[in-house]
Motif scaffolding. Structure first.
Motif, PDB file in Angstrom:
ATOM      1  N   CYS A  18      29.408 -19.463 -20.387  1.00  0.00           N
ATOM      2  CA  CYS A  18      30.304 -20.065 -19.357  1.00  0.00           C
ATOM      3  C   CYS A  18      29.425 -20.193 -18.173  1.00  0.00           C
ATOM      4  O   CYS A  18      29.542 -21.146 -17.232  1.00  0.00           O
ATOM      5  CB  CYS A  18      31.354 -18.968 -19.232  1.00  0.00           C
ATOM      6  SG  CYS A  18      32.647 -19.042 -20.389  1.00  0.00           S
ATOM      7  N   LEU A  19      28.509 -19.299 -17.850  1.00  0.00           N
ATOM      8  CA  LEU A  19      27.711 -19.512 -16.447  1.00  0.00           C
ATOM      9  C   LEU A  19      26.582 -20.398 -16.470  1.00  0.00           C
ATOM     10  O   LEU A  19      26.612 -21.371 -15.708  1.00  0.00           O
ATOM     11  CB  LEU A  19      26.870 -17.875 -16.393  1.00  0.00           C
ATOM     12  CG  LEU A  19      26.007 -17.798 -15.190  1.00  0.00           C
ATOM     13  CD1 LEU A  19      27.020 -18.130 -14.011  1.00  0.00           C
ATOM     14  CD2 LEU A  19      25.602 -16.260 -15.098  1.00  0.00           C
ATOM     15  N   SER A  20      26.254 -20.605 -17.836  1.00  0.00           N
ATOM     16  CA  SER A  20      25.293 -21.877 -18.150  1.00  0.00           C
ATOM     17  C   SER A  20      25.903 -22.978 -18.027  1.00  0.00           C
ATOM     18  O   SER A  20      25.675 -24.058 -17.151  1.00  0.00           O
ATOM     19  CB  SER A  20      24.718 -22.046 -19.401  1.00  0.00           C
ATOM     20  OG  SER A  20      23.899 -23.033 -19.557  1.00  0.00           O
TER      21      SER A  20
ATOM     22  N   ASP B 235      39.225 -14.544 -18.893  1.00  0.00           N
ATOM     23  CA  ASP B 235      38.331 -13.387 -18.882  1.00  0.00           C
ATOM     24  C   ASP B 235      37.026 -13.762 -18.656  1.00  0.00           C
ATOM     25  O   ASP B 235      35.870 -13.306 -17.934  1.00  0.00           O
ATOM     26  CB  ASP B 235      38.571 -12.507 -19.952  1.00  0.00           C
ATOM     27  CG  ASP B 235      39.886 -11.677 -20.034  1.00  0.00           C
ATOM     28  OD1 ASP B 235      40.533 -11.787 -18.957  1.00  0.00           O
ATOM     29  OD2 ASP B 235      40.331 -11.229 -20.986  1.00  0.00           O
ATOM     30  N   LEU B 236      36.637 -14.761 -19.755  1.00  0.00           N
ATOM     31  CA  LEU B 236      34.970 -15.256 -19.716  1.00  0.00           C
ATOM     32  C   LEU B 236      34.760 -15.921 -18.537  1.00  0.00           C
ATOM     33  O   LEU B 236      33.620 -15.561 -17.701  1.00  0.00           O
ATOM     34  CB  LEU B 236      34.488 -16.129 -20.721  1.00  0.00           C
ATOM     35  CG  LEU B 236      35.210 -15.550 -22.382  1.00  0.00           C
ATOM     36  CD1 LEU B 236      35.176 -16.432 -23.407  1.00  0.00           C
ATOM     37  CD2 LEU B 236      33.740 -14.553 -22.626  1.00  0.00           C
ATOM     38  N   TRP B 237      35.572 -17.160 -17.917  1.00  0.00           N
ATOM     39  CA  TRP B 237      35.137 -17.523 -16.895  1.00  0.00           C
ATOM     40  C   TRP B 237      35.077 -16.611 -15.428  1.00  0.00           C
ATOM     41  O   TRP B 237      34.278 -16.909 -14.453  1.00  0.00           O
ATOM     42  CB  TRP B 237      36.060 -18.870 -16.658  1.00  0.00           C
ATOM     43  CG  TRP B 237      35.410 -19.933 -17.470  1.00  0.00           C
ATOM     44  CD1 TRP B 237      36.305 -20.215 -18.840  1.00  0.00           C
ATOM     45  CD2 TRP B 237      34.560 -20.723 -17.209  1.00  0.00           C
ATOM     46  NE1 TRP B 237      35.435 -21.033 -19.138  1.00  0.00           N
ATOM     47  CE2 TRP B 237      34.548 -21.619 -18.333  1.00  0.00           C
ATOM     48  CE3 TRP B 237      33.735 -20.952 -16.237  1.00  0.00           C
ATOM     49  CZ2 TRP B 237      33.679 -22.472 -18.593  1.00  0.00           C
ATOM     50  CZ3 TRP B 237      32.765 -21.797 -16.255  1.00  0.00           C
ATOM     51  CH2 TRP B 237      32.692 -22.764 -17.517  1.00  0.00           C
ATOM     52  N   SER B 238      36.151 -15.619 -15.562  1.00  0.00           N
ATOM     53  CA  SER B 238      35.939 -14.618 -14.318  1.00  0.00           C
ATOM     54  C   SER B 238      34.757 -13.847 -14.553  1.00  0.00           C
ATOM     55  O   SER B 238      34.442 -13.652 -13.236  1.00  0.00           O
ATOM     56  CB  SER B 238      37.231 -13.740 -14.507  1.00  0.00           C
ATOM     57  OG  SER B 238      38.638 -14.505 -14.468  1.00  0.00           O
ATOM     58  N   GLN B 239      34.513 -13.455 -15.453  1.00  0.00           N
ATOM     59  CA  GLN B 239      33.071 -12.745 -15.572  1.00  0.00           C
ATOM     60  C   GLN B 239      32.040 -13.662 -15.132  1.00  0.00           C
ATOM     61  O   GLN B 239      31.022 -13.002 -14.404  1.00  0.00           O
ATOM     62  CB  GLN B 239      32.916 -12.081 -16.665  1.00  0.00           C
ATOM     63  CG  GLN B 239      33.843 -10.910 -16.953  1.00  0.00           C
ATOM     64  CD  GLN B 239      33.745  -9.720 -16.285  1.00  0.00           C
ATOM     65  OE1 GLN B 239      32.540  -9.351 -15.746  1.00  0.00           O
ATOM     66  NE2 GLN B 239      34.886  -9.046 -15.934  1.00  0.00           N
ATOM     67  N   ALA B 240      31.974 -14.748 -15.634  1.00  0.00           N
ATOM     68  CA  ALA B 240      30.948 -15.748 -15.269  1.00  0.00           C
ATOM     69  C   ALA B 240      30.770 -15.862 -13.720  1.00  0.00           C
ATOM     70  O   ALA B 240      29.706 -15.838 -13.040  1.00  0.00           O
ATOM     71  CB  ALA B 240      30.917 -17.054 -15.819  1.00  0.00           C
ATOM     72  N   LEU B 241      31.903 -16.145 -13.110  1.00  0.00           N
ATOM     73  CA  LEU B 241      32.246 -16.494 -11.655  1.00  0.00           C
ATOM     74  C   LEU B 241      31.450 -14.992 -10.833  1.00  0.00           C
ATOM     75  O   LEU B 241      30.747 -15.320  -9.771  1.00  0.00           O
ATOM     76  CB  LEU B 241      33.302 -16.717 -11.100  1.00  0.00           C
ATOM     77  CG  LEU B 241      33.825 -18.157 -11.766  1.00  0.00           C
ATOM     78  CD1 LEU B 241      35.162 -18.381 -11.341  1.00  0.00           C
ATOM     79  CD2 LEU B 241      32.956 -19.362 -10.861  1.00  0.00           C
TER      80      LEU B 241
ATOM     81  N   ASP C  88      20.978 -16.528  -8.477  1.00  0.00           N
ATOM     82  CA  ASP C  88      20.237 -16.923  -9.484  1.00  0.00           C
ATOM     83  C   ASP C  88      19.837 -15.765 -10.562  1.00  0.00           C
ATOM     84  O   ASP C  88      19.377 -16.126 -11.411  1.00  0.00           O
ATOM     85  CB  ASP C  88      19.086 -17.671  -8.766  1.00  0.00           C
ATOM     86  CG  ASP C  88      19.377 -18.799  -8.160  1.00  0.00           C
ATOM     87  OD1 ASP C  88      20.539 -19.334  -8.448  1.00  0.00           O
ATOM     88  OD2 ASP C  88      18.642 -19.310  -7.351  1.00  0.00           O
ATOM     89  N   SER C  89      20.044 -14.458 -10.166  1.00  0.00           N
ATOM     90  CA  SER C  89      19.371 -13.400 -11.224  1.00  0.00           C
ATOM     91  C   SER C  89      20.552 -13.179 -12.200  1.00  0.00           C
ATOM     92  O   SER C  89      20.377 -12.379 -12.868  1.00  0.00           O
ATOM     93  CB  SER C  89      19.249 -12.094 -10.228  1.00  0.00           C
ATOM     94  OG  SER C  89      18.378 -12.347  -9.347  1.00  0.00           O
ATOM     95  N   GLY C  90      22.045 -13.831 -12.048  1.00  0.00           N
ATOM     96  CA  GLY C  90      22.893 -13.407 -13.061  1.00  0.00           C
ATOM     97  C   GLY C  90      22.566 -13.696 -14.389  1.00  0.00           C
ATOM     98  O   GLY C  90      22.823 -12.657 -15.034  1.00  0.00           O
ATOM     99  N   PRO C  91      21.876 -14.765 -14.724  1.00  0.00           N
ATOM    100  CA  PRO C  91      21.500 -14.928 -16.244  1.00  0.00           C
ATOM    101  C   PRO C  91      20.497 -13.869 -16.448  1.00  0.00           C
ATOM    102  O   PRO C  91      20.759 -13.263 -17.892  1.00  0.00           O
ATOM    103  CB  PRO C  91      20.819 -16.205 -16.141  1.00  0.00           C
ATOM    104  CG  PRO C  91      21.273 -16.916 -15.084  1.00  0.00           C
ATOM    105  CD  PRO C  91      21.554 -15.960 -13.952  1.00  0.00           C
TER     106      PRO C  91
END
Length: 95
Positions: A53-55, A8-14, A22-25
């Motif tokens: 996860c995004l980092s 779930d965490l990685w799916s949301q990060a992707l 690049d605006s995701g963070p």
């Protein structure tokens, strides 16, 4: 944390990276701030973990480049209930 929670965490990060680039963070940081202001501590913790996860994803995809998520506080130690009792991880119950 269980395998489903990690997924779930990685799916949301992707998804955040695909949708916002690049605006995701910055988008995630705003989401965490809104959730904290609303007292939604478990959701804020979840999104802080997504930010981690995004980092990590950026560190893998862009090694040596400064695409770090400086706008997101990924330290979840500040997430406590109003009574200053640590809250249960939003996803820990699945493990």
């Amino acid at each position: 944390m269980g395998m489903q929670a990690d997924h779930d965490l990685w799916s949301q990060a992707l998804a955040a990276e695909r949708r916002y680039g690049d605006s995701g963070p910055d988008i995630i940081a705003q989401q965490v701030q809104k959730l904290m202001a609303a007292g939604e501590y478990r959701e804020a913790e979840f999104w802080s973990q997504v930010a981690e996860c995004l980092s990590d994803l950026h560190a893998i995809r862009f090694p040596g480049e400064s695409k770090a998520m400086s706008s997101v506080n990924t330290d979840t130690s500040w997430l406590h209930s109003p009574a200053d009792q640590p809250i249960m991880s939003a996803m820990s119950w699945r493990s």
